[in-house]
Design a protein around this motif. Structure first.
Motif, PDB file in Angstrom:
ATOM      1  N   THR A  83     -17.231 -14.610 -18.199  1.00 43.17           N
ATOM      2  CA  THR A  83     -17.445 -14.582 -16.754  1.00 43.17           C
ATOM      3  C   THR A  83     -18.798 -13.988 -16.380  1.00 43.17           C
ATOM      4  N   ALA A  84     -19.502 -13.396 -17.353  1.00 43.17           N
ATOM      5  CA  ALA A  84     -20.873 -12.961 -17.087  1.00 43.17           C
ATOM      6  C   ALA A  84     -21.768 -14.152 -16.798  1.00 43.17           C
ATOM      7  N   SER A  85     -21.423 -15.315 -17.377  1.00 46.51           N
ATOM      8  CA  SER A  85     -22.214 -16.533 -17.175  1.00 46.51           C
ATOM      9  C   SER A  85     -21.539 -17.522 -16.245  1.00 46.51           C
ATOM     10  N   ASP A  86     -20.217 -17.527 -16.216  1.00 47.93           N
ATOM     11  CA  ASP A  86     -19.474 -18.473 -15.375  1.00 47.93           C
ATOM     12  C   ASP A  86     -18.291 -17.755 -14.733  1.00 47.93           C
ATOM     13  N   PRO A  87     -18.500 -17.149 -13.557  1.00 43.81           N
ATOM     14  CA  PRO A  87     -17.416 -16.402 -12.894  1.00 43.81           C
ATOM     15  C   PRO A  87     -16.202 -17.259 -12.560  1.00 43.81           C
ATOM     16  N   ALA A  88     -16.366 -18.586 -12.502  1.00 43.97           N
ATOM     17  CA  ALA A  88     -15.254 -19.460 -12.122  1.00 43.97           C
ATOM     18  C   ALA A  88     -14.155 -19.510 -13.177  1.00 43.97           C
ATOM     19  N   LEU A  89     -14.378 -18.922 -14.348  1.00 45.31           N
ATOM     20  CA  LEU A  89     -13.352 -18.917 -15.394  1.00 45.31           C
ATOM     21  C   LEU A  89     -12.244 -17.917 -15.118  1.00 45.31           C
ATOM     22  N   ALA A  90     -12.387 -17.105 -14.074  1.00 41.82           N
ATOM     23  CA  ALA A  90     -11.370 -16.117 -13.700  1.00 41.82           C
ATOM     24  C   ALA A  90     -11.175 -16.176 -12.190  1.00 41.82           C
ATOM     25  N   PRO A  91     -10.057 -15.651 -11.693  1.00 42.08           N
ATOM     26  CA  PRO A  91      -9.872 -15.581 -10.237  1.00 42.08           C
ATOM     27  C   PRO A  91     -10.990 -14.778  -9.582  1.00 42.08           C
ATOM     28  N   ALA A  92     -11.183 -14.979  -8.309  1.00 45.28           N
ATOM     29  CA  ALA A  92     -12.258 -14.306  -7.570  1.00 45.28           C
ATOM     30  C   ALA A  92     -12.193 -12.801  -7.783  1.00 45.28           C
ATOM     31  N   GLY A  93     -13.307 -12.204  -8.176  1.00 48.99           N
ATOM     32  CA  GLY A  93     -13.396 -10.765  -8.376  1.00 48.99           C
ATOM     33  C   GLY A  93     -12.875 -10.274  -9.704  1.00 48.99           C
ATOM     34  N   ALA A  94     -12.299 -11.166 -10.517  1.00 49.86           N
ATOM     35  CA  ALA A  94     -11.733 -10.768 -11.810  1.00 49.86           C
ATOM     36  C   ALA A  94     -12.707 -11.122 -12.935  1.00 49.86           C
ATOM     37  N   GLU A  95     -12.398 -10.653 -14.129  1.00 50.60           N
ATOM     38  CA  GLU A  95     -13.247 -10.876 -15.291  1.00 50.60           C
ATOM     39  C   GLU A  95     -12.386 -11.309 -16.477  1.00 50.60           C
ATOM     40  N   LEU A  96     -13.029 -11.927 -17.440  1.00 48.02           N
ATOM     41  CA  LEU A  96     -12.351 -12.371 -18.651  1.00 48.02           C
ATOM     42  C   LEU A  96     -13.077 -11.796 -19.861  1.00 48.02           C
ATOM     43  N   HIS A  97     -12.326 -11.198 -20.783  1.00 48.85           N
ATOM     44  CA  HIS A  97     -12.891 -10.622 -21.999  1.00 48.85           C
ATOM     45  C   HIS A  97     -12.132 -11.141 -23.219  1.00 48.85           C
ATOM     46  N   HIS A  98     -12.875 -11.445 -24.261  1.00 50.92           N
ATOM     47  CA  HIS A  98     -12.292 -11.745 -25.564  1.00 50.92           C
ATOM     48  C   HIS A  98     -12.745 -10.648 -26.525  1.00 50.92           C
ATOM     49  N   VAL A  99     -11.804  -9.997 -27.182  1.00 52.94           N
ATOM     50  CA  VAL A  99     -12.122  -8.930 -28.130  1.00 52.94           C
ATOM     51  C   VAL A  99     -11.734  -9.413 -29.520  1.00 52.94           C
ATOM     52  N   LEU A 100     -12.719  -9.536 -30.394  1.00 54.83           N
ATOM     53  CA  LEU A 100     -12.471 -10.031 -31.754  1.00 54.83           C
ATOM     54  C   LEU A 100     -12.680  -8.899 -32.744  1.00 54.83           C
ATOM     55  N   ALA A 101     -11.649  -8.630 -33.538  1.00 55.19           N
ATOM     56  CA  ALA A 101     -11.697  -7.591 -34.572  1.00 55.19           C
ATOM     57  C   ALA A 101     -11.437  -8.235 -35.928  1.00 55.19           C
ATOM     58  N   PRO A 102     -12.431  -8.304 -36.822  1.00 57.19           N
ATOM     59  CA  PRO A 102     -12.189  -8.841 -38.166  1.00 57.19           C
ATOM     60  C   PRO A 102     -11.072  -8.070 -38.866  1.00 57.19           C
ATOM     61  N   CYS A 103     -10.305  -8.792 -39.678  1.00 57.51           N
ATOM     62  CA  CYS A 103      -9.194  -8.151 -40.398  1.00 57.51           C
ATOM     63  C   CYS A 103      -8.899  -8.953 -41.660  1.00 57.51           C
ATOM     64  N   PRO A 104      -8.095  -8.417 -42.570  1.00 55.11           N
ATOM     65  CA  PRO A 104      -7.750  -9.171 -43.778  1.00 55.11           C
ATOM     66  C   PRO A 104      -6.938 -10.416 -43.450  1.00 55.11           C
ATOM     67  N   ASN A 105      -7.084 -11.449 -44.270  1.00 53.58           N
ATOM     68  CA  ASN A 105      -6.207 -12.606 -44.122  1.00 53.58           C
ATOM     69  C   ASN A 105      -4.850 -12.314 -44.767  1.00 53.58           C
ATOM     70  N   LEU A 106      -3.949 -13.263 -44.676  1.00 48.01           N
ATOM     71  CA  LEU A 106      -2.580 -13.015 -45.153  1.00 48.01           C
ATOM     72  C   LEU A 106      -2.476 -12.978 -46.671  1.00 48.01           C
ATOM     73  N   ARG A 107      -3.471 -13.531 -47.363  1.00 46.63           N
ATOM     74  CA  ARG A 107      -3.459 -13.424 -48.829  1.00 46.63           C
ATOM     75  C   ARG A 107      -3.901 -12.038 -49.263  1.00 46.63           C
ATOM     76  N   ALA A 108      -4.826 -11.448 -48.518  1.00 46.35           N
ATOM     77  CA  ALA A 108      -5.342 -10.126 -48.879  1.00 46.35           C
ATOM     78  C   ALA A 108      -4.377  -9.021 -48.491  1.00 46.35           C
ATOM     79  N   ALA A 109      -3.615  -9.217 -47.405  1.00 45.61           N
ATOM     80  CA  ALA A 109      -2.688  -8.188 -46.924  1.00 45.61           C
ATOM     81  C   ALA A 109      -1.610  -8.860 -46.095  1.00 45.61           C
ATOM     82  N   ASP A 110      -0.415  -8.880 -46.606  1.00 43.75           N
ATOM     83  CA  ASP A 110       0.695  -9.536 -45.915  1.00 43.75           C
ATOM     84  C   ASP A 110       1.366  -8.555 -44.961  1.00 43.75           C
ATOM     85  N   PHE A 111       0.645  -8.167 -43.906  1.00 33.88           N
ATOM     86  CA  PHE A 111       1.192  -7.231 -42.927  1.00 33.88           C
ATOM     87  C   PHE A 111       2.292  -7.892 -42.099  1.00 33.88           C
ATOM     88  N   ASP A 112       3.185  -7.082 -41.590  1.00 37.87           N
ATOM     89  CA  ASP A 112       4.187  -7.546 -40.638  1.00 37.87           C
ATOM     90  C   ASP A 112       3.544  -7.536 -39.245  1.00 37.87           C
TER      91      ASP A 112
END
Length: 486
Positions: free
Chosen positions: A354-383
């Protein structure tokens, strides 16, 4: 170059993701009759869309580089990028924030970036950046035509003046030491080496030739389509349909009908669609199941936990793409790749479209995507069903401590995608980044896009040549089309 033998007038493409769409455009432009089968109700594949309470959430890639590849695919049918999409150049491409409280804006313009590096780390580092930029450009020039935009029938296809040039440039050394030849400030080095994680590798151990990804990000430029990243596959599909490509949505493929070493028809949604050739774009295990063939043991890239958060506000200093580095940067790769652990000191990519295209959220709102790298399921079979909510809360706490004060309280809608969620979507080992780009899974050693049995089946997508990321996936569609058209 080997190509599909025999009749290839009607091609059936399985999957309407970026690879399938690019392939459809190149095939249609070459005069082939094309049918695309897609299990979802709209095009996009991994570049999907989630509409939630007025928020338009991109569920796949958030970074667009090398838009000329989009234009090339559209030009195959006489269309153009300018006619189909409005691209917003991102300035800065990224904002890098470090644990010591410093911040560095990453500009793709050489003069602007040199000034920023001088401000951040001094004149000697700025001079080193200039030399690095030249080296990145030379690596890209040596690689693009021979190693990236190329089909391989044998490792011998690598032999040529470009290979000698890449060797001379140090492309087969290690990325971390290569970057360190130019830069002494460890923080600045990160900005030009973190991209190796896209390829599933520790920057310290990745081949230096993967500096080409850094070139795409820090020299070539970063863009954002108005309407969100999903606007890209929507535009490609519209152009393909206009060129005569037939799309069948909600048509999940059940099986491939084979006879005398060829696929003669594709069965989907209770219908039999005859085919002279097929292009398969799903993840590799899905493809192998359809083909009924054996399995090659592959090393899979790390995965990621992604939190899509619709918020009531933004935070000062947050760019379109903000990289929040933890202090234990090198330990991060050891934890994720070697030990199968979650990051003890997370480094995060926070995208605010929404920093570049505010229309992706309701008026006055914002959209964030938070990406955190983590192990795949072969490296760690977490629940992940159990720990997913707790890890989301931990990530929110990290954001709070790094200046996103009140982040959790500002969230109005959210979706959390864990490795278990990626696996449920059909991604091997629970990673959306497919097979890692180790030496034995790179170039001619990566799973080939032209099969020997059946002889008229071609692969496209991130699991085959040339690899992971929006530009390579678009190229994979083009390369698959070449295998059919010559």
């Amino acid at each position: 170059m080997r190509r599909v033998p025999g009749r290839t007038e009607h091609v059936v493409i399985v999957g309407a993701g970026l690879a399938g769409l690019a392939c459809a455009l190149h095939l249609a432009g070459a005069g082939r009759e094309v049918t695309v089968l897609e299990r979802e109700v709209r095009p996009g594949g991994r570049a999907g869309l989630l509409e939630l309470d007025g928020y338009r959430i991109d569920t796949g890639p958030t970074v667009l580089t090398m838009p000329e590849l989009v234009d090339e695919a559209l030009a195959a049918v006489g269309d153009s990028l300018a006619e189909r999409l409005e691209l917003i150049p991102l300035h800065p491409a990224y904002r890098a924030c470090f644990a010591d409280g410093s911040a560095l804006d990453v500009h793709t313009d050489g003069e602007a970036m040199e000034q920023e590096v001088r401000r951040f780390a001094g004149g000697a580092e700025a001079a080193g950046y200039r030399r690095l930029r030249h080296w990145l450009t030379e690596v890209h020039r040596a690689e693009m035509g021979r190693f990236i935009d190329a089909n391989f029938d044998s490792p011998l296809d690598l032999v040529g003046p470009e290979l000698a040039r890449l060797v001379a440039l140090g492309g087969f050394g290690r990325l971390g030491p290569a970057i360190a030849r130019f830069l002494s400030d460890e923080r600045v080095r990160r900005v030009f080496s973190f991209q190796a994680l896209y390829a599933g590798l520790d920057p310290r151990r990745a081949l230096a030739l993967y500096a080409v990804i850094s070139f795409m990000d820090t020299v070539g430029g970063v863009w954002f389509p108005r309407g969100g990243m999903h606007a890209l596959p929507t535009a490609l599909a519209a152009a393909a349909e206009g060129a005569g490509v037939r799309f069948r949505y909600g048509a999940e493929v059940d099986r491939l009908e084979q006879r005398s070493g060829r696929v003669v028809a594709v069965h989907a949604a209770g219908e039999r669609i005859p085919a002279d050739a097929v292009v398969l774009t799903p993840d590799l295990p899905v493809v192998r199941e359809l083909l009924g063939g054996g399995r090659r043991r592959l090393r899979w890239s790390p995965s990621a936990v992604v939190v899509h958060a619709g918020t009531t506000r933004s935070w000062p200093g947050t760019a379109h793409h903000t990289i929040s580095f933890g202090s234990a940067w090198e330990e991060t790769f050891t934890e994720i790749i070697k030990r199968g652990r979650l990051m003890s000191d997370p480094s995060l990519l926070v995208t605010r479209p929404t920093a570049s295209d505010p229309a992706l959220a309701p008026a006055g709102a914002e959209l964030h995507h938070v990406l955190a790298p983590c192990p795949n399921l072969r490296a760690a079979d977490f629940d992940w069903e159990r720990i997913g909510p707790a890890y989301r809360d931990e990530l929110f706490a990290v954001l709070e401590a790094r200046g996103f004060t009140g982040f959790a309280d500002a969230v109005r809608v959210q979706r959390v995608v864990t490795p278990a969620g990626w696996a449920a979507q059909g991604h091997a080992a629970g990673t959306p980044f497919s097979a890692a780009h180790t030496f034995v899974q790179t170039g001619p050693f990566r799973p080939r896009n032209l099969l020997r049995n059946p002889e008229n089946a071609v692969l496209a997508g991130s699991g085959t040549t040339p690899g992971v990321g929006v530009p390579p996936v678009l190229l994979s569609g083009k390369l698959a089309a070449r295998r059919i058209t010559g």
